[in-house]
Design a protein around this motif. Sequence first.
Motif, PDB file in Angstrom:
ATOM      1  N   LEU A  14    -132.876-103.637  -9.895  1.00  0.00           N
ATOM      2  CA  LEU A  14    -133.211-102.214  -9.763  1.00  0.00           C
ATOM      3  C   LEU A  14    -132.299-101.355 -10.626  1.00  0.00           C
ATOM      4  CD1 LEU A  14    -133.779-102.123  -5.904  1.00  0.00           C
ATOM      5  CD2 LEU A  14    -135.423-102.576  -7.724  1.00  0.00           C
ATOM      6  N   ARG A  15    -131.059-101.791 -10.753  1.00  0.00           N
ATOM      7  CA  ARG A  15    -130.112-101.081 -11.611  1.00  0.00           C
ATOM      8  C   ARG A  15    -130.630-101.049 -13.037  1.00  0.00           C
ATOM      9  NH1 ARG A  15    -125.529 -98.115  -9.864  1.00  0.00           N
ATOM     10  NH2 ARG A  15    -124.939 -98.991  -7.856  1.00  0.00           N
ATOM     11  N   TYR A  16    -131.087-102.209 -13.503  1.00  0.00           N
ATOM     12  CA  TYR A  16    -131.557-102.275 -14.896  1.00  0.00           C
ATOM     13  C   TYR A  16    -132.862-101.515 -15.058  1.00  0.00           C
ATOM     14  CZ  TYR A  16    -127.855-105.645 -15.365  1.00  0.00           C
ATOM     15  OH  TYR A  16    -126.616-106.230 -15.368  1.00  0.00           O
ATOM     16  N   ARG A  17    -133.524-101.268 -13.924  1.00  0.00           N
ATOM     17  CA  ARG A  17    -134.790-100.558 -13.963  1.00  0.00           C
ATOM     18  C   ARG A  17    -134.540 -99.062 -14.100  1.00  0.00           C
ATOM     19  NH1 ARG A  17    -139.215-102.786 -11.298  1.00  0.00           N
ATOM     20  NH2 ARG A  17    -141.100-101.567 -11.623  1.00  0.00           N
ATOM     21  N   GLY A  18    -133.355 -98.618 -13.646  1.00  0.00           N
ATOM     22  CA  GLY A  18    -133.012 -97.204 -13.784  1.00  0.00           C
ATOM     23  C   GLY A  18    -133.534 -96.328 -12.671  1.00  0.00           C
ATOM     24  N   PHE A  19    -133.775 -96.912 -11.492  1.00  0.00           N
ATOM     25  CA  PHE A  19    -134.206 -96.083 -10.353  1.00  0.00           C
ATOM     26  C   PHE A  19    -133.066 -95.213  -9.865  1.00  0.00           C
ATOM     27  CE2 PHE A  19    -137.361 -99.605  -9.233  1.00  0.00           C
ATOM     28  CZ  PHE A  19    -138.427 -98.908  -9.769  1.00  0.00           C
ATOM     29  N   SER A  20    -133.422 -94.162  -9.156  1.00  0.00           N
ATOM     30  CA  SER A  20    -132.384 -93.320  -8.556  1.00  0.00           C
ATOM     31  C   SER A  20    -131.735 -94.064  -7.395  1.00  0.00           C
ATOM     32  CB  SER A  20    -133.004 -92.026  -8.032  1.00  0.00           C
ATOM     33  OG  SER A  20    -133.780 -92.316  -6.890  1.00  0.00           O
ATOM     34  N   ALA A  21    -130.555 -93.593  -6.994  1.00  0.00           N
ATOM     35  CA  ALA A  21    -129.822 -94.253  -5.914  1.00  0.00           C
ATOM     36  C   ALA A  21    -130.660 -94.290  -4.642  1.00  0.00           C
ATOM     37  CB  ALA A  21    -128.504 -93.529  -5.675  1.00  0.00           C
TER      38      ALA A  21
END
Lengths: 243, 403, 438
Positions: free
Chosen positions: A108-115
């Motif tokens: 999800l981090r690499y996907r760039g979602f918000s926290a």
Amino acid sequence: MLKMTNIKKIFRTDLVETHALRNFSLEVNEGEFVAVTGPSGSGKTTFLNITGMLETFNSGTYMLDDKDVSQLNDNQRSKLRNEKIGFIFQSFNLIPDLNLFDNVDVPLRYRGFSAKERKQRIENALERVGLSARMKHLPSQLSGGQQQRVAIARALAGEPLFLLADEPTGNLDSLMARQVMQLLEEINQQGTTIIMVTHDAELARRAQRNIHIVDGQVSDYQQLQPVLDAQEESEKVAEIAKA
Amino acid sequence: MFEIKPILSALLRHKSSTLLIILQIAITFAVVVNGTSIIKQRMDLMSRDTGLVNDKLITLNINSFGKNSDQESNIRADLELLRSLPGVVDAAPMNQIPLSGSGDSSGVAVSQEAHDNQEVTGAGMYRGDSHMLNTLGVKLVAGRLFSEDEVTYTSERPDVKALIITQSLADNLFPNGDALGKLLYFGGGIQVPIVGIVEHMSGSWVSWSSFDNNVLMPMVQLQNFRRYLIRAEDKQAANHLLGEVEKLLIERNRERVVTGVRSMDELIERAYSDDSAMMTILWIVVILLVLITALGIVGIVSFNVNQRIKQIGTRRALGATKADILRYFVTENLLITSLGLFVGIMMTVGFNVFLADQFEMPEFNWALIPIGTLIMFVIGIVSVWLPAQRASKVSPAIATQSI
Amino acid sequence: MLSYYLKLSWLSIKRTPILTSLMIVAIGLGIGVSMTVLTVNYMMDKDPIPEKSHQLYHVQLYTYGKGHSNSNTEDQFPVQLTYPDAMNIHHSNVPLRKTRSLSTGFSVIPESADSPPFIESARAIDHQFFDMFKVPFLFGATWDAEIDQSPREVVVINTELNDQLFNGENSVGRTLNLGTVSYTIVGVISSWQPAPKFYDLNNGNFNDSESIFIPFSLLPIHEIPSWGNNNGWKNENVNSYQDKLASEIMWNQYWVELPNEEIKFAYLQWIEGYISEQQKIGRFQHEKAGVSLKNVVQWMKTNQVVPSDNSILVGLSFMFLAVCMINTIGLLLAKFLQRAPEVGVRRALGASRSQIFIQHLVDVSLIGVLGGLLGLALGQLGLLGVKTLYTSYSQLVHMDLTLIVLAIAIALGASITAGMYPAWLICRTNPSVYLKIQ
Ligand SMILES: Nc1ncnc2c1ncn2[C@@H]1O[C@H](COP(=O)(O)OP(=O)(O)O)[C@@H](O)[C@H]1O
Ligand SMILES: [Mg+2]
């Protein structure tokens, strides 16, 4: 959705050339549960790695979601992998320093979602595999089957189009193997395409479709009805658990 | 050594880390050897014999400001006082003190003609009374000392009747060894006979090329500023004097200030303070560097051992003894060290040629290369020993465990 | 994403504490040692008066007779002037400001009988000295211009001496006894310790500044002694102070302020005119007879303010840093390779090469910053050591902001450079290799 035609993969080392895949062709449609079997060294992992774009191939075409994979650069492949594909490995491959929450967080981090979105998705994914209570635990504090479920949650969190599983039950005892298989079936029923490499003929038979690879080529594939329906399966799990 | 082949192939597979260690050992060697070479040079400089009774000497400056009464009788009275003190062997008024870093020098020649043609040798000019040689503690090897009546007290250009020179200056000017009795030329028609030769006496400036070339003259300059040198019976007496002498001199005559009361040992320490500081810094650099390299080797080998635990276990399971495993890592390290040292020796030679070129350094001490090589080998083996020992303790059972 | 990478770096540091500390120590030592050496070098070499260093010139005249020279300087010019030359060239009105200068000293005799006399170093100068070298005044001012021609016993002292003798009060108008002569205090300067002591590089490059300044014009009257070098080449009968004043002995210094090239050119011409005049009366007979004007920077270079030992140390310290860096690359290679399986997983989960690369660079940067901080601490320790080793450098040796920033920048730059190759290696490797069943 996934279409391979005449894929060729040759591993070259100083001494030998290994033809891992020769004229390999295969089509997988949305929602399918495909089990891949075959003798050791036949090219199953190679096939899965190429499917997941972890490995390049020498010739042939591979269309993923109408995109020609061979035309993509490494960055685009990474992005596609991140968005469309979930990986499950035989040895779980959880990151030992990260707790369950952070492990599921990785794609999800690499996907760039918000926290906020990440938190939501992680909690959902862990909920789905029944481990939301253990979010703060480290992988080493879990059993093998639980670790594999975390790996599945990690693969699912990004809502991929399909899951690639390389002998996901290979390191598990039969009870745990069954629990994991059951989980995969549930996921498949909710719409995620699954391609699973396995040694276990019984598990393979439970998939809709079986592909047998021999010497880098598809030797045989058959459409199978599930041997047991989900109902029966859960009973069987319960039985083993009692024993 | 039958294991060299597998070691070589393992090293070739880890080309970059092998190269890095080789490079690290090479540079470390180059720095260590050149650093110790400089240390050794400075050490040699500092341990030069002064020819003086170092630990028994103390020196001081006097600045008189009174509306000057008779300077000569003042000096005589001071020295009478100093010489009468308990624990004092002798004392002398001097224009400059060896190793003090200040004083007079002049060019001297063997003939008027040579002087006119600038064929002169630089030498320190030491002026004092007839007690000067005894106070310094220098050893007369030929000729005679100054007599009392040869000493002139003057504020003008003196008429010097006799000189004593150091052996080094004598050898410089008169290579045939017949300096005694010859005349020394100072230019302007001044020529003075050499009446004595002292074995050795250090000059005032430690880095001057004529450090050992000195001339002693029987003459006391009458100036407001002067220096006294005092020779004590022993170090203890000298230390005692250090605390007392200023008070005693001021009590005798208040119209002056006494400064720079120092022992000769302190003068020497000050004279070489830059050299000893350089030595200290170089020692620190050399030791830290060796430490870093040793730690680096420990780190890398530990890592290799960790990476190969399973492999080591398997080897053990297949019959390798602990000694075999130990030998494997030590041999591997020796191989890398040898390569590193080979490159290091090349670098050292190059580096030294460069340094010598740039800074006019004294001859490089080639004996340091084999010594350095040996030391680096020892360091290599010591640093590989710990992790290798750990490797040899890997249980063969690990081979059958899954990770 | 950066915070995520930082978090991962922190985790990886926690996982490999020994390897990480080894790297931090290696970088720290490398930075500490090279910063110590560089600080000393930088401070020695630093322009002590940047606003004016290219306008202040030290005057050298080639006054040697035939066959004589000075083997101690590169251009063989003597470093100081004779008294007659210092007096004569002082007549030129071309320079904006000018001062003769002589290092000397006195016995200071306090008014009160219970404080004993003491020795202080002093300088004989002209009234423009303070303006030329930007010496700040605390009380009063320099003496009047006319005193440089018609001498009077006036004196400027520094604040330290003022504290000692007058408890820091405004002492202008009071009396200072130097030896047997009484001087009237006209000014008190604030603390002023240029390092290097660029206005006199012949008597200890890093010595303290003088505490007493008197008019140069008093030299013949009170027979002010030279505490500096006196170099002679000619055989002369120098039996008295008056003889010395008339002699070819070189013992005075001379500074001029030439604000631009035109004035400098005019001044050079004036001096050359002076030399040819002197040649008529039999001086300046050497074929190299001439003048050399060196500004502060050139003068520092001529006098080798930075000792050659320092250059050796700078070279060695860079080799030291290189070893530390190579060491770090080796350890990083080990650390990153150990992490290869994790990188494989991350790649499989969709991390791109650049993301992996950046993650590892953040990793080394963190180590670099930590190493840099350790290096700064060690550098301070090193400087403390240098202070005790070289007592004369004490006021020279401190790190200013530039150096602190430089230290961190070198640490960061060096560790990022060191991390580049391992990070590149790890992000290039084929992820599938590490996902295999072991
Ligand atoms: N990185 C590689 N380099 C060389 N040969 C490889 C590599 N990966 C796989 N192979 C070879 O390709 C063939 C197929 O391997 P793989 O796909 O892993 O088989 P499976 O998963 O079916 O056991 C094998 O013969 C294997 O030795
Ligand atoms: Mg496989």
